[in-house]
Design a protein around this motif. Structure first.
Motif, PDB file in Angstrom:
ATOM      1  N   LEU A   1      -1.313  17.844  21.795  1.00 35.99           N
ATOM      2  CA  LEU A   1      -2.166  18.928  22.305  1.00 35.99           C
ATOM      3  C   LEU A   1      -2.872  18.518  23.594  1.00 35.99           C
ATOM      4  O   LEU A   1      -2.909  19.281  24.577  1.00 35.99           O
ATOM      5  N   ALA A   2      -3.434  17.306  23.606  1.00 38.12           N
ATOM      6  CA  ALA A   2      -4.163  16.845  24.784  1.00 38.12           C
ATOM      7  C   ALA A   2      -3.229  16.675  25.979  1.00 38.12           C
ATOM      8  O   ALA A   2      -3.572  17.053  27.111  1.00 38.12           O
ATOM      9  N   PHE A   3      -2.049  16.128  25.752  1.00 41.78           N
ATOM     10  CA  PHE A   3      -1.103  15.907  26.848  1.00 41.78           C
ATOM     11  C   PHE A   3      -0.635  17.238  27.439  1.00 41.78           C
ATOM     12  O   PHE A   3      -0.553  17.396  28.668  1.00 41.78           O
ATOM     13  N   CYS A   4      -0.344  18.210  26.580  1.00 40.83           N
ATOM     14  CA  CYS A   4       0.095  19.522  27.068  1.00 40.83           C
ATOM     15  C   CYS A   4      -1.004  20.229  27.854  1.00 40.83           C
ATOM     16  O   CYS A   4      -0.717  20.960  28.819  1.00 40.83           O
ATOM     17  N   LEU A   5      -2.242  20.031  27.479  1.00 35.32           N
ATOM     18  CA  LEU A   5      -3.350  20.661  28.196  1.00 35.32           C
ATOM     19  C   LEU A   5      -3.597  20.019  29.556  1.00 35.32           C
ATOM     20  O   LEU A   5      -3.957  20.708  30.527  1.00 35.32           O
ATOM     21  N   LEU A   6      -3.405  18.709  29.639  1.00 38.40           N
ATOM     22  CA  LEU A   6      -3.733  17.982  30.866  1.00 38.40           C
ATOM     23  C   LEU A   6      -2.573  17.908  31.857  1.00 38.40           C
ATOM     24  O   LEU A   6      -2.796  17.821  33.068  1.00 38.40           O
ATOM     25  N   LYS A   7      -1.346  17.940  31.370  1.00 41.85           N
ATOM     26  CA  LYS A   7      -0.184  17.737  32.236  1.00 41.85           C
ATOM     27  C   LYS A   7       0.052  18.950  33.122  1.00 41.85           C
ATOM     28  O   LYS A   7       0.077  20.086  32.649  1.00 41.85           O
ATOM     29  N   LYS A   8       0.232  18.693  34.422  1.00 40.73           N
ATOM     30  CA  LYS A   8       0.454  19.768  35.376  1.00 40.73           C
ATOM     31  C   LYS A   8       1.905  19.824  35.852  1.00 40.73           C
ATOM     32  O   LYS A   8       2.531  20.875  35.872  1.00 40.73           O
ATOM     33  N   ASP A   9       2.425  18.689  36.271  1.00 44.34           N
ATOM     34  CA  ASP A   9       3.803  18.656  36.753  1.00 44.34           C
ATOM     35  C   ASP A   9       4.715  18.064  35.673  1.00 44.34           C
ATOM     36  O   ASP A   9       4.560  16.920  35.287  1.00 44.34           O
ATOM     37  N   TRP A  10       5.625  18.908  35.198  1.00 41.49           N
ATOM     38  CA  TRP A  10       6.466  18.522  34.076  1.00 41.49           C
ATOM     39  C   TRP A  10       7.797  17.967  34.574  1.00 41.49           C
ATOM     40  O   TRP A  10       8.629  18.690  35.103  1.00 41.49           O
ATOM     41  N   GLN A  11       7.964  16.661  34.387  1.00 39.26           N
ATOM     42  CA  GLN A  11       9.217  15.991  34.719  1.00 39.26           C
ATOM     43  C   GLN A  11       9.924  15.582  33.433  1.00 39.26           C
ATOM     44  O   GLN A  11       9.399  15.760  32.328  1.00 39.26           O
ATOM     45  N   LEU A  12      11.134  14.993  33.575  1.00 36.56           N
ATOM     46  CA  LEU A  12      11.919  14.621  32.403  1.00 36.56           C
ATOM     47  C   LEU A  12      11.156  13.667  31.492  1.00 36.56           C
ATOM     48  O   LEU A  12      11.198  13.797  30.266  1.00 36.56           O
ATOM     49  N   SER A  13      10.445  12.693  32.072  1.00 30.49           N
ATOM     50  CA  SER A  13       9.707  11.716  31.263  1.00 30.49           C
ATOM     51  C   SER A  13       8.649  12.396  30.403  1.00 30.49           C
ATOM     52  O   SER A  13       8.411  11.998  29.254  1.00 30.49           O
ATOM     53  N   ALA A  14       8.005  13.434  30.952  1.00 34.10           N
ATOM     54  CA  ALA A  14       6.987  14.155  30.194  1.00 34.10           C
ATOM     55  C   ALA A  14       7.621  14.896  29.013  1.00 34.10           C
ATOM     56  O   ALA A  14       7.093  14.890  27.888  1.00 34.10           O
ATOM     57  N   TRP A  15       8.772  15.526  29.262  1.00 36.08           N
ATOM     58  CA  TRP A  15       9.461  16.232  28.187  1.00 36.08           C
ATOM     59  C   TRP A  15       9.943  15.269  27.102  1.00 36.08           C
ATOM     60  O   TRP A  15       9.908  15.592  25.905  1.00 36.08           O
ATOM     61  N   LEU A  16      10.378  14.083  27.513  1.00 33.78           N
ATOM     62  CA  LEU A  16      10.818  13.083  26.537  1.00 33.78           C
ATOM     63  C   LEU A  16       9.655  12.630  25.653  1.00 33.78           C
ATOM     64  O   LEU A  16       9.815  12.426  24.445  1.00 33.78           O
ATOM     65  N   LEU A  17       8.485  12.453  26.277  1.00 34.61           N
ATOM     66  CA  LEU A  17       7.310  12.056  25.506  1.00 34.61           C
ATOM     67  C   LEU A  17       6.935  13.143  24.498  1.00 34.61           C
ATOM     68  O   LEU A  17       6.631  12.854  23.327  1.00 34.61           O
ATOM     69  N   VAL A  18       6.964  14.393  24.944  1.00 33.00           N
ATOM     70  CA  VAL A  18       6.656  15.511  24.058  1.00 33.00           C
ATOM     71  C   VAL A  18       7.669  15.575  22.909  1.00 33.00           C
ATOM     72  O   VAL A  18       7.303  15.786  21.739  1.00 33.00           O
ATOM     73  N   ALA A  19       8.941  15.356  23.239  1.00 37.21           N
ATOM     74  CA  ALA A  19       9.969  15.361  22.194  1.00 37.21           C
ATOM     75  C   ALA A  19       9.714  14.254  21.173  1.00 37.21           C
ATOM     76  O   ALA A  19       9.886  14.453  19.961  1.00 37.21           O
ATOM     77  N   GLY A  20       9.295  13.082  21.657  1.00 38.52           N
ATOM     78  CA  GLY A  20       8.983  11.975  20.758  1.00 38.52           C
ATOM     79  C   GLY A  20       7.811  12.292  19.844  1.00 38.52           C
ATOM     80  O   GLY A  20       7.834  11.963  18.647  1.00 38.52           O
ATOM     81  N   LEU A  21       6.786  12.940  20.388  1.00 38.15           N
ATOM     82  CA  LEU A  21       5.626  13.307  19.576  1.00 38.15           C
ATOM     83  C   LEU A  21       5.978  14.383  18.548  1.00 38.15           C
ATOM     84  O   LEU A  21       5.539  14.319  17.389  1.00 38.15           O
ATOM     85  N   VAL A  22       6.781  15.358  18.971  1.00 38.46           N
ATOM     86  CA  VAL A  22       7.221  16.388  18.022  1.00 38.46           C
ATOM     87  C   VAL A  22       8.057  15.758  16.913  1.00 38.46           C
ATOM     88  O   VAL A  22       7.896  16.080  15.724  1.00 38.46           O
ATOM     89  N   GLY A  23       8.929  14.817  17.284  1.00 41.52           N
ATOM     90  CA  GLY A  23       9.723  14.112  16.285  1.00 41.52           C
ATOM     91  C   GLY A  23       8.851  13.341  15.312  1.00 41.52           C
ATOM     92  O   GLY A  23       9.113  13.318  14.097  1.00 41.52           O
TER      93      GLY A  23
END
Length: 332
Positions: free
Chosen positions: A55-77
């Motif tokens: 939740l905190a990362f999604c609120l703070l992140k402005k520019d979404w690159q592949l590394s950000a999506w990978l981190l989100v995928a890891g947290l969802v997993g």
């Protein structure tokens, strides 16, 4: 403000990466090193951290690159993994069914308190007060030394059937019962100085069940106390086999020094065809009583299919690092 946001984001990335890594490592039940085994314990903590970080990362992140999506995928997993382990305790089926008390079930009921009193705890009045208030039929205590056995002798007026094996190695155990204990046996399933109790208990309705009281060694290394290094789940495996081979309904209770979702405990549960009274009712975290962050269920009741549950609750603080757990069962 922008710099602060970057600092918080980097901190979130570090915490998230650590949570994802520990969550993945906790899945490997084949790893026998103690520091891998204990990664299985804090699944609720992994879940909470993963949700907060996501939740905190999604609120703070402005520019979404592949590394950000990978981190989100890891947290969802991570959230999915931990929810798979934990949700059966909150939303799953109650494998030990609820029972309703009535006059016909009274002769077949048994109330049991399980309590690791903490050997260094020198305030027995707190525990004795809890026992008086709950008024169980059986009281299983762990970490009792000679001093504790002396303090608990007041229970013998109401609980005349007794098994005691005090030790100064934190694995002493004592059982007090107002129900007759027959075929009493003390076994040493893992270490020479780590006893377990086994007895046939007769209910007022003249039906009997087998009671197994145990306190297996902890998986972490210790220079002071017995530990379970190299003997992963030996005691639980043996008791599971005993239950499977027995002809009577069985109750297995005690401080397992293990969580009920671990591979070891689930294998024990399956081998003995036992039901975990917690499933479908909650976690009932019993350890660590003095910590709000380091909490997980270590004190357990497992029963065979002949039992139903009337009541399950975590009892008040007794100046131990464990909360006592109380279960009231009906032999159907």
């Amino acid at each position: 403000m922008k710099q602060l946001r970057h600092i918080v984001q980097y901190l979130l990335i570090c915490i998230s990466s650590l949570v994802i890594l520990m969550s993945i490592l906790s899945l490997s039940g084949s790893l026998t090193r103690w520091y891998f085994q204990v990664l299985d314990f804090p699944r609720l903590q992994y879940l909470v951290l993963a949700v907060v970080c996501l939740l905190a990362f999604c609120l703070l992140k402005k520019d979404w690159q592949l590394s950000a999506w990978l981190l989100v995928a890891g947290l969802v997993g991570t959230i999915v993994i931990q929810s798979t382990y934990l949700m059966p305790y909150w939303l799953g089926q109650e494998v030990v069914p609820d029972a309703t008390t009535d006059s016909t079930s009274k002769p077949h009921e048994v109330g049991i308190v399980v309590a690791n009193v903490l050997m260094t705890n020198r305030q027995p009045q707190n525990f004795l007060r809890v026992v008086r208030e709950v008024n169980p039929d059986m009281v299983l205590t762990m970490e009792v030394d000679e001093w504790w056995v002396d303090q608990l002798k007041v229970l013998k007026d109401d609980y005349p059937y007794v098994m005691e094996y005090p030790l100064d190695n934190a694995y002493g155990i004592a059982l007090y019962s107002r129900l007759p204990l027959e075929e009493k046996e003390i076994r040493f399933l893992e270490k020479d100085k780590v006893p377990s109790f086994h007895a046939r208990v007769t209910l007022p309705g003249h039906r009997s069940f087998r009671f197994h009281g145990m306190h297996p060694v902890a998986p972490v290394p210790s220079e002071k106390y017995p530990d379970g290094l190299g003997e992963k789940g030996a005691a639980l495996r043996q008791v599971g086999d005993m239950v499977a081979k027995g002809t009577l309904p069985s109750v297995v209770a005690g401080d397992f020094n293990d969580v009920s979702w671990s591979q070891t405990t689930r294998m024990f549960e399956a081998s003995g065809k036992l039901g975990n009274v917690r499933l479908g009712r909650g976690l009932y975290n019993s350890f660590k009583a003095r910590s709000y962050l380091q909490r997980w269920p270590l004190d357990h009741f497992f029963v065979t299919k002949e039992f139903a549950l009337l009541e399950l609750k975590k009892l008040p603080y007794i100046h131990s690092d464990h909360y006592p757990i109380y279960a009231r069962l009906v032999l159907r």
